[in-house]
Write an enzyme that holds these catalytic residues in place. Structure first.
Site, short mmCIF file in Angstrom:
data_model
loop_
_atom_site.label_atom_id
_atom_site.label_comp_id
_atom_site.label_asym_id
_atom_site.label_seq_id
_atom_site.Cartn_x
_atom_site.Cartn_y
_atom_site.Cartn_z
N GLU A 1 -8.83 1.28 -62.26
CA GLU A 1 -9.75 2.21 -62.93
C GLU A 1 -11.18 2.05 -62.41
O GLU A 1 -12.16 2.18 -63.14
CB GLU A 1 -9.72 2.02 -64.46
CG GLU A 1 -8.36 2.03 -65.09
CD GLU A 1 -7.50 3.21 -64.67
OE1 GLU A 1 -8.05 4.22 -64.19
OE2 GLU A 1 -6.28 3.14 -64.80
N GLY A 2 -11.30 1.80 -61.12
CA GLY A 2 -12.59 1.62 -60.49
C GLY A 2 -12.92 0.16 -60.36
O GLY A 2 -13.25 -0.50 -61.36
#
Length: 597
Positions: free
Chosen positions: A441-442
């Protein structure tokens, strides 16, 4: 074998006594969240986590998922039964609007429950976790028909959801993606391409899996401006809402991972699969970021959850393991040695994790409450202020909570000595599981760049100035309170370091962008230190007020104050180190040519 006890008393203290959740009864869904209801939900979530989800965590890690030749995937023994218990309890729809089968309760409660369930079984809870992200995207960007077709069954949990972003050649840089969408002429599209690292991409726990897939429509602009989002169900849906024919999407492989073995992380192959555009053409990132922001908060929560269960087990071991004698003299003279919890360095380890966990819990719930206000308030000014702080807090929460969650899982493992390295004791799993949260998620370096490169300057710096003002006002309001001095003085020093570092970026990063990149991770952690310190100052104030009012939780509240003092004495001074690193700039970092490495 590991143990787990959900921290219900801590959660209730933050929600009721620190955040004053009852003050928000004017918001939709909050009036139903009475103190009795909140306690009942927390207690039942604790029971589910401890008695149903946790018992299959270690075995699920050992067994993992298996893929058959036809691409179907079998989850570990007991996972489907545990998932069904979670689903049947209505937990997926806790904060979803009632019109789609949810309960419409505050997202803040969903976050509180999510800590317990993720701590009990992180791999298992990723299946409904991905579903909730997909629900959020469809709620915001889906058509009425799409909402009616997919949401009720996803909220019920008999269908699940995923997010499909990453491809073999591109991760963060989504402008490079190659998955294509070709119009069929009837409003649907043919989706072709390959996605990797797809959590919960294929499994045996639901009747259908609703994939949300980023793809580029033929002829769309290059880069991120030409990306669209599509609903691509595993099984097509008949007009009456029943499951229909198998779509042309299949799990090509299960990734062999360091941790979260109980979650099927899949390579997904799309071969002219039927997909349906969600939202506007070429605006897929707008819709996907709804999922991403929800997921980033959920991943930050995973960092907290793993740190909490690792801490609980380290404490149990430290109280039981006999080794050496206390430096100040024997504490258990009737035994061959003292339990290792008497040793200052073990105390340093445990207190560091404890202080992080309790402040992290407050920061998580504070942020979740901002999300509720941003989405539910009827006051436009109040919504904007909450949304500003939510956007600012999200990269800090994701990056700091997961970096520290992993660090503290390792620290908890260290308490065990050699036993921590042996699989049977369970600590290895927490270290392995925690590691992914820093990446997906990043990756956390991207979170830091997002904070420094985008969030600080957004809307003329409105969000960061509001955060500084809120913390500064708290310190000023309590300046004359001598009991609060140990907390407010340390917090103000940390805030001064943060403000000075922010100003340094303003003066030195525009002309030389590498300065921003070089200091971004330190800045993210500096901001995190101050936010956690702010949470501790608020908790200390609440504890002092409750004690003065004769609250019966004397030991609990005094423990809060002792932990708050530890944070201010031993952890908050790190802000000065972070500031020094930031102000060192990028010269020595960027000096070497690539060939010198």
């Amino acid at each position: 074998m590991p143990v787990y006890k959900a921290p219900v008393a801590d959660t209730l203290f933050v929600l009721k006594d620190v955040l004053g959740i009852e003050r928000y009864n004017n918001l939709p869904g909050f009036s139903d969240a009475t103190p009795e209801m909140i306690e009942a939900i927390a207690t039942e979530a604790a029971r589910l986590s401890e008695e149903v989800l946790f018992p299959v965590n270690h075995s699920g890690d050992q067994e993992g998922c298996t893929r058959a030749e036809d691409g179907t995937v079998k989850t570990p023994k007991g996972f489907k039964q545990a998932y069904d218990a979670y689903r049947e309890g209505g937990w997926i729809g806790l904060a979803v609007p009632e019109e789609f089968g949810g309960q419409g309760l505050p997202y803040t409660l969903h976050a509180a429950v999510g800590e317990y369930t993720s701590a009990a079984n992180m791999a298992l809870m990723m299946y409904p976790g991905l579903t909730q992200g997909a629900i959020a995207a469809i709620l915001v960007h889906g058509s009425d028909e799409q909402k009616q077709t997919y949401l009720p069954k996803m909220v019920e949990g008999i269908w699940s959801g995923t997010m499909n972003l990453t491809e073999p050649h591109c991760g963060t840089d989504l402008g490079l993606l190659r998955t294509k969408a070709v119009p069929n002429g009837d409003g649907s599209y043919k989706i072709s391409g390959q996605k990797i690292f797809i959590s919960a991409g294929e499994h045996d726990m639901t009747d259908n899996i609703v994939h949300l897939v980023l793809a580029r429509i033929e002829g769309a602009p290059a880069g991120t401006k030409g990306i669209s989002l599509f609903i691509v169900p595993k099984f097509l849906v008949n007009e009456d809402g029943s499951v229909g024919a198998r779509n042309s999407v299949v799990c090509g492989a299960i990734e062999h991972k360091m941790g979260i073995h109980g979650n099927a992380t899949c390579v997904m192959n799309y071969d002219e699969a039927t997909g349906y555009l969600i939202g506007a053409e070429n605006k897929g990132l707008n819709a996907m970021f709804v999922m991403m922001n929800e997921a980033r908060l959920g991943v930050g929560l995973q960092g907290l959850a793993i740190a909490e269960i690792a801490y609980q087990n380290a404490v149990a071991y430290a109280k039981d393991r006999l080794q050496g004698r206390a430096l100040s003299g024997p504490k258990a003279p009737d035994k061959a040695a003292d339990p290792i919890i008497v040793h200052p360095d073990i105390r340093r380890t445990l207190m560091t994790i404890k202080a992080f966990n309790e402040a992290g819990r407050a920061f998580m719930l504070w942020t979740a409450l901002k999300s509720d206000i941003a989405h539910r308030s009827s006051d436009e000014k109040e919504r904007q202020a909450a949304d500003d702080l939510l956007g600012l807090a999200t990269p800090i929460l994701k990056g700091v909570m997961t970096d520290k969650g992993f660090d503290h899982a390792v620290m908890a493992q260290q308490v065990y000595g050699g036993h921590g390295y042996i699989e049977e004791w369970g600590m290895s799993q927490y270290v392995r599981d925690a590691r992914i949260a820093m990446i997906y998620e990043g990756a956390n370096g991207i979170q830091a760049l997002d904070l420094v490169g985008r969030k600080l300057a957004l809307n003329g710096g409105r969000a960061v100035m509001a955060a500084f003002k809120e913390i500064g006002d708290f310190c000023e309001e309590n300046r004359a309170n001598e009991q609060m001095a140990p907390f407010t003085k340390a917090l103000k020093k940390g805030l001064n370091d943060l403000q000075a570092s922010t100003m340094w970026f303003m003066q030195n990063a525009m002309a030389k962008p590498d300065n921003a990149g070089a200091g971004s991770t330190d800045y993210m952690h500096l901001f995190g230190l101050v936010m956690l310190g702010y949470m501790w100052a608020k908790m200390a104030k609440s504890a002092q007020d409750l004690l003065a009012a004769g609250d019966e939780r004397t030991d609990f509240l005094n423990t809060k104050l002792a932990t708050a003092r530890f944070y201010m004495d031993k952890i908050m001074p790190e802000t000065a180190l972070r500031k020094t690193r930031i102000e060192a700039g990028s010269d020595t970092l960027m000096e070497l040519a690539a060939e010198a490495f």
